[in-house]
Design a protein around this motif. Structure first.
Motif, PDB file in Angstrom:
ATOM      1  N   THR A  28       0.837  -1.205   0.000  1.00  0.00           N
ATOM      2  CA  THR A  28       0.000   0.000   0.000  1.00  0.00           C
ATOM      3  C   THR A  28       0.868   1.249   0.000  1.00  0.00           C
ATOM      4  OG1 THR A  28      -0.086   0.092   2.418  1.00  0.00           O
ATOM      5  CG2 THR A  28      -1.772  -1.215   1.304  1.00  0.00           C
ATOM      6  N   LYS A  29       0.257   2.365  -0.379  1.00  0.00           N
ATOM      7  CA  LYS A  29       0.994   3.637  -0.389  1.00  0.00           C
ATOM      8  C   LYS A  29       1.370   4.051   1.032  1.00  0.00           C
ATOM      9  CE  LYS A  29      -3.078   6.739  -0.480  1.00  0.00           C
ATOM     10  NZ  LYS A  29      -4.090   5.694  -0.277  1.00  0.00           N
ATOM     11  N   GLU A  30       0.536   3.681   2.023  1.00  0.00           N
ATOM     12  CA  GLU A  30       0.854   4.019   3.426  1.00  0.00           C
ATOM     13  C   GLU A  30       2.125   3.294   3.870  1.00  0.00           C
ATOM     14  OE1 GLU A  30      -3.373   4.786   2.665  1.00  0.00           O
ATOM     15  OE2 GLU A  30      -2.184   2.938   2.457  1.00  0.00           O
ATOM     16  N   GLN A  32       4.533   2.114   1.820  1.00  0.00           N
ATOM     17  CA  GLN A  32       5.673   2.628   1.056  1.00  0.00           C
ATOM     18  C   GLN A  32       6.128   3.988   1.583  1.00  0.00           C
ATOM     19  OE1 GLN A  32       7.358   0.898  -1.093  1.00  0.00           O
ATOM     20  NE2 GLN A  32       5.942  -0.842  -1.054  1.00  0.00           N
ATOM     21  N   SER A  33       5.183   4.760   2.141  1.00  0.00           N
ATOM     22  CA  SER A  33       5.531   6.102   2.619  1.00  0.00           C
ATOM     23  C   SER A  33       6.427   6.077   3.850  1.00  0.00           C
ATOM     24  CB  SER A  33       4.262   6.895   2.937  1.00  0.00           C
ATOM     25  OG  SER A  33       3.640   6.417   4.124  1.00  0.00           O
ATOM     26  N   ARG A  68      -1.622   5.478   7.937  1.00  0.00           N
ATOM     27  CA  ARG A  68      -0.182   5.631   8.128  1.00  0.00           C
ATOM     28  C   ARG A  68       0.073   5.821   9.625  1.00  0.00           C
ATOM     29  NH1 ARG A  68       4.480   8.553   8.518  1.00  0.00           N
ATOM     30  NH2 ARG A  68       6.064   8.192   6.914  1.00  0.00           N
TER      31      ARG A  68
END
Length: 428
Positions: A28-30, A32-33, A68
């Motif tokens: 997920t983008k969370e 990866q962030s 996140r």
């Protein structure tokens, strides 16, 4: 894709049924962030020295929920001594290592702090603290955690390691202890309150508790007497402003918890339910919710004696108990803030306005609360210096005149300027 590996699981002395280790890949983008120069640097060091490093606990739960995480804790197969050695070799500064005896080392790299804890297994618990031994077994570390949704690990490649169906519980919005509820509670009685806090955080509906869990809580409630007030307050104040707060407090009363955590045994649960309906959409402070349970100021004092709340929190509780009935909107002009603004003007307390806002939440005065949030405290335009310039020198007379002028100013809704007020001196 899910991968299932069957494992027999033993938690303490209780052998559970066969469980499955579930793994999946999270991309997920969370997730990866999270990767920064600091995290990449820490990951490279552990990989170079062939120690495993994974994200642990609440951060995994948040990532699986699409959030996140604010704080990320890490777990590793490296011991504290081994971590110190590899960090020193890499020239990485270590800070706040008070947790080292419990296996935690905090490293600072690229202006970021990373808290990394060695995998552990409990060898002795007394209901408050645990004596631990270090291990390299991820499953054993998961076994010692409180709730299934907090017992998962996430590899830095995105692989989820879930030994107790925590992800399934998270998807179904269930809150369950790892293994035996009674055993988990007896290891640390604070877990009783953690159960309620996470129930409010995770569960969609109130009242869907597992009866076995509630029985274990009731039978072990007395253990909370050994838990410090400060630890109890940390959990309680999060719970009472979360979802289902009124329901959860009512359940806690049904199970006999209040006498052990500083709440009045005869607390007004019905009133608290009504107040919760008033405040729940307005980000109340914890004491605003709890004040509905208090009959008088003695209840606030007893709570403070047990929980050692902050001075600010205690004063808010005393304020609400004292003024919840005598400070209210005027029946002659119910759409104005005047009784509340007059109180603030006359108050010598710096936080009077914020306390009044909490009172308005408590009373369910949504319209007046919105107005109060926009209102700025006006400055009384006349001072003793102004009166002395007019030849009035008696301190007593100056005090009397200022009070009379303040009363006139309040009656005119604080709209009179200095000249208008001074023109009222002869008529005061």
């Amino acid at each position: 894709m899910w991968r299932r590996i069957l494992n027999p699981v033993v938690v303490g002395t209780v052998r559970l049924t066969w469980r499955s280790l579930y793994t999946m890949q999270l991309k997920t983008k969370e997730f990866q962030s999270l990767f920064s120069d600091g995290l990449n640097g820490i990951a490279e060091i552990f990989e170079k020295h062939q120690f495993e490093l994974r994200i642990a606990g609440g951060a995994v739960r948040d990532l699986l929920s699409g959030k996140r995480p604010e704080d990320v804790d890490f777990a590793t197969t490296a011991t504290p001594a081994q971590m110190k050695a590899i960090f020193q070799k890499a020239g990485i500064r270590m800070i706040n290592n008070k947790g080292e005896k419990h296996g935690t080392i905090t490293a600072r790299i690229h202006n970021e702090n990373f808290e990394v804890t060695t995998l552990r297994v409990d060898v002795h618990t007394d209901g408050r603290h645990a004596e631990v031994e270090f291990t390299t077994d991820w499953q054993k570390d998961a076994e010692r955690r409180d709730l299934t949704i907090n017992s998962m690990f996430l590899g830095l490649d995105g692989t989820l390691y879930d030994f107790f169906q925590g992800y399934e519980d998270l998807k179904e919005r269930k809150v369950r202890f790892v293994g035996s509820p009674e055993q988990r509670i007896q290891e640390d009685y604070l877990r009783i309150l953690r159960y309620f806090r996470f129930y409010g955080r995770v569960s969609v509906n109130a009242g869907e508790h597992d009866p076995t869990t509630l029985t274990a809580i009731k039978e072990n409630a007395r253990g909370l007497t050994a838990i410090s007030g400060e630890r109890i307050w940390v959990e309680l104040k999060k719970m009472v402003v979360g979802n289902h707060a009124a329901h959860l407090i009512e359940v806690m009363y049904d199970l006999g918890l209040p006498q052990y955590i500083g709440l009045p045994v005869e607390g007004d649960v019905e009133k608290m339910n009504l107040v919760w309906q008033n405040v729940k959409e307005h980000s109340p402070r914890p004491m605003t919710v709890l004040s509905a349970l208090f009959c008088n100021s003695d209840d606030v004092e007893k709570m403070d004696l047990r929980l050692k709340v902050s001075k600010e929190e205690k004063n808010l509780g005393l304020f609400l108990v004292k003024h919840r009935h005598d400070l209210h909107k005027s029946p002659d002009d119910p759409d104005t803030l005047k009784p509340y603004t007059d109180f603030i003007i006359d108050s010598r307390e710096a936080d009077a306005q914020s306390k009044v806002c909490e009172l308005l939440k408590y009373q369910g005065e949504d319209k007046l609360l919105a107005e109060m949030s926009r209102w700025s405290i006006p400055r009384f335009p006349v001072s003793g210096h102004d009166l002395r310039k007019m030849g009035i020198t008696s301190g007593k007379e100056i005090g009397t005149i200022l009070q009379n002028l303040r009363d006139v100013w309040k009656k005119r809704r604080y709209q009179m300027d200095k000249d208008e007020l001074l023109g009222n001196i002869n008529r005061s």
